[in-house]
Design a protein around this motif. Structure first.
Motif, PDB file in Angstrom:
ATOM      1  N   LYS A  31      12.093 -12.040  14.725  1.00  0.00           N
ATOM      2  CA  LYS A  31      13.376 -11.937  15.432  1.00  0.00           C
ATOM      3  C   LYS A  31      14.324 -11.678  14.460  1.00  0.00           C
ATOM      4  O   LYS A  31      14.431 -12.213  13.522  1.00  0.00           O
ATOM      5  N   LEU A  32      14.931 -10.286  14.682  1.00  0.00           N
ATOM      6  CA  LEU A  32      16.156 -10.081  13.862  1.00  0.00           C
ATOM      7  C   LEU A  32      17.246 -10.837  14.340  1.00  0.00           C
ATOM      8  O   LEU A  32      17.769 -10.653  15.510  1.00  0.00           O
ATOM      9  N   LYS A  33      17.767 -11.624  13.465  1.00  0.00           N
ATOM     10  CA  LYS A  33      18.906 -12.690  13.967  1.00  0.00           C
ATOM     11  C   LYS A  33      20.244 -12.054  13.392  1.00  0.00           C
ATOM     12  O   LYS A  33      20.327 -11.637  12.180  1.00  0.00           O
ATOM     13  N   GLY A  34      21.190 -12.070  14.152  1.00  0.00           N
ATOM     14  CA  GLY A  34      22.453 -11.220  14.070  1.00  0.00           C
ATOM     15  C   GLY A  34      22.552  -9.982  14.105  1.00  0.00           C
ATOM     16  O   GLY A  34      23.385  -9.169  13.751  1.00  0.00           O
ATOM     17  N   TRP A  35      21.776  -9.490  15.005  1.00  0.00           N
ATOM     18  CA  TRP A  35      21.798  -8.028  15.392  1.00  0.00           C
ATOM     19  C   TRP A  35      21.412  -7.845  16.903  1.00  0.00           C
ATOM     20  O   TRP A  35      20.919  -9.063  17.747  1.00  0.00           O
ATOM     21  N   GLU A  36      22.080  -6.763  17.566  1.00  0.00           N
ATOM     22  CA  GLU A  36      21.882  -6.729  18.979  1.00  0.00           C
ATOM     23  C   GLU A  36      21.167  -5.312  18.995  1.00  0.00           C
ATOM     24  O   GLU A  36      21.472  -4.358  18.265  1.00  0.00           O
ATOM     25  N   LEU A  37      20.501  -4.948  20.158  1.00  0.00           N
ATOM     26  CA  LEU A  37      20.100  -3.614  20.763  1.00  0.00           C
ATOM     27  C   LEU A  37      21.267  -2.802  21.424  1.00  0.00           C
ATOM     28  O   LEU A  37      22.024  -3.217  22.291  1.00  0.00           O
ATOM     29  N   LEU A  38      21.365  -1.389  21.047  1.00  0.00           N
ATOM     30  CA  LEU A  38      22.209  -0.295  21.920  1.00  0.00           C
ATOM     31  C   LEU A  38      21.599   0.864  21.964  1.00  0.00           C
ATOM     32  O   LEU A  38      20.706   1.107  21.254  1.00  0.00           O
ATOM     33  N   PHE A  39      21.823   1.529  22.757  1.00  0.00           N
ATOM     34  CA  PHE A  39      21.427   2.857  23.120  1.00  0.00           C
ATOM     35  C   PHE A  39      22.551   3.628  22.797  1.00  0.00           C
ATOM     36  O   PHE A  39      23.577   3.691  23.259  1.00  0.00           O
ATOM     37  N   ILE A  88      15.577  -4.982   5.195  1.00  0.00           N
ATOM     38  CA  ILE A  88      16.054  -6.380   5.928  1.00  0.00           C
ATOM     39  C   ILE A  88      15.293  -7.452   5.414  1.00  0.00           C
ATOM     40  O   ILE A  88      13.800  -7.277   5.659  1.00  0.00           O
ATOM     41  N   LYS A  89      15.594  -8.480   4.913  1.00  0.00           N
ATOM     42  CA  LYS A  89      14.587  -9.539   4.861  1.00  0.00           C
ATOM     43  C   LYS A  89      14.697 -10.510   6.040  1.00  0.00           C
ATOM     44  O   LYS A  89      15.851 -10.966   6.663  1.00  0.00           O
ATOM     45  N   VAL A 102       8.308 -14.964   4.659  1.00  0.00           N
ATOM     46  CA  VAL A 102       9.633 -14.324   4.685  1.00  0.00           C
ATOM     47  C   VAL A 102       9.261 -12.802   3.938  1.00  0.00           C
ATOM     48  O   VAL A 102       8.573 -12.945   2.881  1.00  0.00           O
ATOM     49  N   ILE A 103       9.495 -11.841   4.455  1.00  0.00           N
ATOM     50  CA  ILE A 103       9.132 -10.453   3.906  1.00  0.00           C
ATOM     51  C   ILE A 103      10.437  -9.693   3.885  1.00  0.00           C
ATOM     52  O   ILE A 103      11.477 -10.102   4.576  1.00  0.00           O
ATOM     53  N   ASN A 104      10.445  -8.658   3.055  1.00  0.00           N
ATOM     54  CA  ASN A 104      11.583  -7.526   3.004  1.00  0.00           C
ATOM     55  C   ASN A 104      10.644  -6.331   3.953  1.00  0.00           C
ATOM     56  O   ASN A 104       9.742  -5.900   3.540  1.00  0.00           O
ATOM     57  N   ALA A 105      11.572  -5.865   4.865  1.00  0.00           N
ATOM     58  CA  ALA A 105      10.802  -4.380   5.586  1.00  0.00           C
ATOM     59  C   ALA A 105      12.090  -3.686   5.852  1.00  0.00           C
ATOM     60  O   ALA A 105      13.396  -3.885   5.765  1.00  0.00           O
ATOM     61  N   PHE A 106      11.921  -2.392   6.176  1.00  0.00           N
ATOM     62  CA  PHE A 106      12.890  -1.443   6.335  1.00  0.00           C
ATOM     63  C   PHE A 106      12.974  -1.145   8.019  1.00  0.00           C
ATOM     64  O   PHE A 106      12.131  -1.125   8.645  1.00  0.00           O
ATOM     65  N   ALA A 107      14.131  -0.853   8.538  1.00  0.00           N
ATOM     66  CA  ALA A 107      14.312  -0.593   9.598  1.00  0.00           C
ATOM     67  C   ALA A 107      15.175   0.862   9.818  1.00  0.00           C
ATOM     68  O   ALA A 107      15.894   1.076   8.903  1.00  0.00           O
ATOM     69  N   TYR A 108      14.847   1.491  10.598  1.00  0.00           N
ATOM     70  CA  TYR A 108      15.744   2.764  10.981  1.00  0.00           C
ATOM     71  C   TYR A 108      16.964   2.376  11.984  1.00  0.00           C
ATOM     72  O   TYR A 108      16.687   1.682  12.879  1.00  0.00           O
ATOM     73  N   ILE A 109      18.141   2.835  11.509  1.00  0.00           N
ATOM     74  CA  ILE A 109      19.378   2.473  12.251  1.00  0.00           C
ATOM     75  C   ILE A 109      20.180   3.711  12.420  1.00  0.00           C
ATOM     76  O   ILE A 109      20.404   4.366  11.408  1.00  0.00           O
ATOM     77  N   MET A 110      20.527   3.969  13.611  1.00  0.00           N
ATOM     78  CA  MET A 110      21.268   5.107  13.849  1.00  0.00           C
ATOM     79  C   MET A 110      22.658   5.037  13.406  1.00  0.00           C
ATOM     80  O   MET A 110      23.281   4.059  13.166  1.00  0.00           O
ATOM     81  N   HIS A 111      23.177   6.281  12.826  1.00  0.00           N
ATOM     82  CA  HIS A 111      24.321   6.314  12.203  1.00  0.00           C
ATOM     83  C   HIS A 111      25.394   5.567  13.041  1.00  0.00           C
ATOM     84  O   HIS A 111      25.182   5.921  14.328  1.00  0.00           O
ATOM     85  N   GLU A 112      26.259   5.011  12.731  1.00  0.00           N
ATOM     86  CA  GLU A 112      27.232   4.186  13.566  1.00  0.00           C
ATOM     87  C   GLU A 112      28.170   5.097  14.235  1.00  0.00           C
ATOM     88  O   GLU A 112      28.299   4.534  15.574  1.00  0.00           O
TER      89      GLU A 112
END
Length: 156
Positions: A31-39, A88-89, A102-112
């Motif tokens: 669970k990514l805490k402190g994040w939300e989903l948006l389209f 993101i950790k 506990v892991i370090n992984a990467f996510a793709y994030i759309m340019h804001e």
């Protein structure tokens, strides 16, 4: 070289990921805490992204991918123009062992600066399939859809 990749949208769909990245392996969920989903997106379509939000939670799957798979995902995600990568950790529940780590992984994030949008039913269905596979709370995806739709309509 193997990397850990955080999937939260259509890449939760195991069938799609196995076609796209045949060497990828599911490591676990988190669970990514402190994040939300948006389209968000462009005229060609709207897709999921994550953005910082206090008290937000986004369920994710963690994939172990190789260099070839990462290059395939880069092309699919429109990296670096459409999405960028962020390390993101987070705490992960491993599927095979059931242990938490506990892991370090990467996510793709759309340019804001990308505009809020409404996804196609096909894209939404692909995401729902992934939520079913991992037994994630589908209400999170429904809420993201309604919030994005409302913001999109208010911008018009």
């Amino acid at each position: 070289m193997k990397r850990l990749y955080i999937a939260y949208g259509s890449n939760l769909n195991v069938r799609q990921m196995k076609t796209r990245c045949p060497n990828a392996k599911i490591l676990g969920t988190a669970k990514l805490k402190g994040w939300e989903l948006l389209f968000k997106g462009s005229e060609s379509g709207s897709y999921l992204t994550i953005e910082k939000k206090e008290n937000g939670i986004v369920p994710v799957a963690i994939w172990e991918i190789g260099e070839t798979d990462e290059k395939t995902l880069d092309r699919y995600e429109g990296y670096p123009n459409f999405y960028y990568k962020k390390d993101i950790k987070l705490e992960c529940d491993e599927i095979c062992s059931g242990k938490q780590c506990v892991i370090n992984a990467f996510a793709y994030i759309m340019h804001e600066e990308r505009q809020i949008g409404v996804p196609s039913l096909f894209y939404l269905s692909t995401c729902f399939d992934g939520y079913d596979t991992f037994c994630f709370d589908k209400q999170i995806l429904v809420d993201a859809y309604h919030k994005s739709k409302e913001l999109y309509e208010n911008d018009r």
